[in-house]
Write a protein that holds these residues in place. Structure first.
Motif, PDB file in Angstrom:
ATOM      1  N   HIS A  63       0.964  -0.806  -0.196  1.00 50.22           N
ATOM      2  CA  HIS A  63      -0.298   0.034  -0.090  1.00 50.22           C
ATOM      3  C   HIS A  63       0.579   1.113   0.044  1.00 50.22           C
ATOM      4  CE1 HIS A  63      -3.942  -1.748   1.405  1.00 50.22           C
ATOM      5  NE2 HIS A  63      -3.450  -2.744   0.549  1.00 50.22           N
ATOM      6  N   ILE A  64       0.173   1.892  -0.805  1.00 45.57           N
ATOM      7  CA  ILE A  64       1.925   2.933  -1.628  1.00 45.57           C
ATOM      8  C   ILE A  64       1.388   4.466  -0.832  1.00 45.57           C
ATOM      9  CG2 ILE A  64       3.374   4.395  -2.952  1.00 45.57           C
ATOM     10  CD1 ILE A  64       4.044   2.117  -4.404  1.00 45.57           C
ATOM     11  N   GLN A  65       1.496   4.892  -0.258  1.00 45.34           N
ATOM     12  CA  GLN A  65       0.381   6.116   0.062  1.00 45.34           C
ATOM     13  C   GLN A  65       0.605   7.787  -0.352  1.00 45.34           C
ATOM     14  OE1 GLN A  65      -0.860   6.040   3.386  1.00 45.34           O
ATOM     15  NE2 GLN A  65      -2.340   8.065   4.203  1.00 45.34           N
ATOM     16  N   SER A  66       1.229   8.302  -1.342  1.00 43.46           N
ATOM     17  CA  SER A  66       1.679   9.452  -1.757  1.00 43.46           C
ATOM     18  C   SER A  66       0.606  10.564  -3.074  1.00 43.46           C
ATOM     19  CB  SER A  66       2.953   8.578  -2.435  1.00 43.46           C
ATOM     20  OG  SER A  66       3.227   9.546  -3.816  1.00 43.46           O
ATOM     21  N   ASP A  67       1.494  11.454  -2.759  1.00 45.28           N
ATOM     22  CA  ASP A  67       0.312  12.356  -3.803  1.00 45.28           C
ATOM     23  C   ASP A  67       1.050  12.829  -5.012  1.00 45.28           C
ATOM     24  OD1 ASP A  67      -1.997  12.854  -2.147  1.00 45.28           O
ATOM     25  OD2 ASP A  67      -1.157  13.801  -0.849  1.00 45.28           O
ATOM     26  N   ILE A  69       2.908  10.527  -7.303  1.00 44.90           N
ATOM     27  CA  ILE A  69       2.361   9.315  -8.003  1.00 44.90           C
ATOM     28  C   ILE A  69       1.092   9.647  -9.594  1.00 44.90           C
ATOM     29  CG2 ILE A  69       3.164   7.032  -8.409  1.00 44.90           C
ATOM     30  CD1 ILE A  69       4.433   6.967  -5.673  1.00 44.90           C
ATOM     31  N   ASP A  70       1.976  10.206  -9.924  1.00 45.37           N
ATOM     32  CA  ASP A  70       1.186  10.240 -11.193  1.00 45.37           C
ATOM     33  C   ASP A  70       0.336   8.642 -11.728  1.00 45.37           C
ATOM     34  OD1 ASP A  70       2.206   9.659 -13.561  1.00 45.37           O
ATOM     35  OD2 ASP A  70       3.017  12.014 -13.650  1.00 45.37           O
ATOM     36  N   VAL A  75       1.459   2.489 -13.409  1.00 48.58           N
ATOM     37  CA  VAL A  75       1.667   1.273 -14.013  1.00 48.58           C
ATOM     38  C   VAL A  75       3.539   1.176 -13.938  1.00 48.58           C
ATOM     39  CG1 VAL A  75       1.437   1.128 -16.421  1.00 48.58           C
ATOM     40  CG2 VAL A  75       0.182   1.808 -14.839  1.00 48.58           C
ATOM     41  N   GLU A  76       4.133   2.154 -13.975  1.00 53.58           N
ATOM     42  CA  GLU A  76       5.565   2.194 -14.767  1.00 53.58           C
ATOM     43  C   GLU A  76       6.355   1.372 -12.928  1.00 53.58           C
ATOM     44  OE1 GLU A  76       9.260   4.523 -16.120  1.00 53.58           O
ATOM     45  OE2 GLU A  76       7.839   6.078 -14.969  1.00 53.58           O
ATOM     46  N   TYR A  77       5.671   2.005 -12.116  1.00 50.04           N
ATOM     47  CA  TYR A  77       6.340   1.893 -10.806  1.00 50.04           C
ATOM     48  C   TYR A  77       5.834  -0.168 -10.744  1.00 50.04           C
ATOM     49  CZ  TYR A  77       7.512   6.606  -9.430  1.00 50.04           C
ATOM     50  OH  TYR A  77       8.035   7.149  -9.979  1.00 50.04           O
ATOM     51  N   ARG A  78       4.686  -0.828 -11.112  1.00 47.37           N
ATOM     52  CA  ARG A  78       4.307  -1.926 -10.737  1.00 47.37           C
ATOM     53  C   ARG A  78       5.112  -2.677 -11.940  1.00 47.37           C
ATOM     54  NH1 ARG A  78      -0.747   0.262 -11.272  1.00 47.37           N
ATOM     55  NH2 ARG A  78      -2.070  -0.800  -8.751  1.00 47.37           N
ATOM     56  N   SER A  79       5.863  -2.246 -12.823  1.00 51.85           N
ATOM     57  CA  SER A  79       6.700  -3.032 -13.845  1.00 51.85           C
ATOM     58  C   SER A  79       7.463  -3.303 -13.596  1.00 51.85           C
ATOM     59  CB  SER A  79       6.117  -2.476 -14.676  1.00 51.85           C
ATOM     60  OG  SER A  79       7.184  -2.849 -16.355  1.00 51.85           O
ATOM     61  N   SER A 174      -4.277   8.447  -1.917  1.00 49.39           N
ATOM     62  CA  SER A 174      -3.474   9.854  -1.792  1.00 49.39           C
ATOM     63  C   SER A 174      -3.155   9.882  -0.445  1.00 49.39           C
ATOM     64  CB  SER A 174      -4.614  10.875  -2.914  1.00 49.39           C
ATOM     65  OG  SER A 174      -5.350  10.897  -1.632  1.00 49.39           O
ATOM     66  N   THR A 175      -2.251  10.635   0.197  1.00 52.82           N
ATOM     67  CA  THR A 175      -2.474  11.398   1.223  1.00 52.82           C
ATOM     68  C   THR A 175      -2.959  11.152   2.352  1.00 52.82           C
ATOM     69  OG1 THR A 175       0.101  12.325   0.320  1.00 52.82           O
ATOM     70  CG2 THR A 175      -0.417  12.472   2.488  1.00 52.82           C
TER      71      THR A 175
END
Length: 179
Positions: A63-67, A69-70, A75-79, A174-175
């Motif tokens: 679970h990534i909490q961030s404002d 990351i678009d 998609v790119e980070y998952r990959s 989101s945060t």
């Protein structure tokens, strides 16, 4: 299999890893072997340290909490996570195969040398050389057992952990949201 640590578990039985990202500029590595990006060593270290107390085969949910990351970066980070741990998995499997060959070779050498020691013990008058060869044989056999039973145990655990990280469910919040 339920998590046996401080990690919460989602409704699918996945241990929840929480990651807060305030600045994602270092999320991806500057380098990659192929065309696909991979995560940075810092992100990999975070993920591996977060899972160290969990059983290796424990299913995971990040679970990534961030404002910052678009949608495209999600998609790119998952990959990139999947690509990084697929590479780790392949390297681990290569080392495991190499170790199996080494175990076989050491065991065969130990058995051959041991049979030579037995032959010398009955054929030669020098028991000292038979004992020296006997000791050498047991060293080869012990090393085969050490690699096969003990060192490969860690590789098997890594294999399961890498598979869990490859198949990890990734959820973004989101945060302001609670994840």
């Amino acid at each position: 299999m339920p998590a046996r640590s401080r990690h919460a578990v989602d409704d699918e039985g996945r241990a929840i890893l929480r990651m807060n990202v305030k600045d994602d500029s270092g999320f991806l590595s500057s380098f990659s072997v192929g065309e696909k990006p991979v995560i940075s060593d810092e992100v990999a270290s975070f993920l591996e340290n977060s899972t160290v107390a969990l059983p290796p085969a424990q299913p995971l949910a990040l679970h990534i909490q961030s404002d910052c990351i678009d949608e495209g970066e999600r998609v790119e980070y998952r990959s990139a996570i999947k690509e990084y741990y697929t590479g780790q998995y392949v390297a681990n499997e290569n080392e495991s195969r190499r170790n199996r060959r080494i175990v076989l070779l050491l065991a065969l050498c130990g058995i051959l040398i041991l049979s030579m020691a037995i032959f010398l013990e009955y054929q030669a008058e020098s028991l000292i050389w038979a004992e020296v060869i006997d000791i050498a044989a047991w060293v080869f056999l012990w090393e085969a057992v050490d690699i096969g039973a003990f060192r490969n145990h860690e590789l098997r655990a890594n294999r399961l952990r890498y598979l869990s990280l490859i198949e990890m469910k990734i959820v973004y919040h989101s945060t302001g949201e609670k994840g």
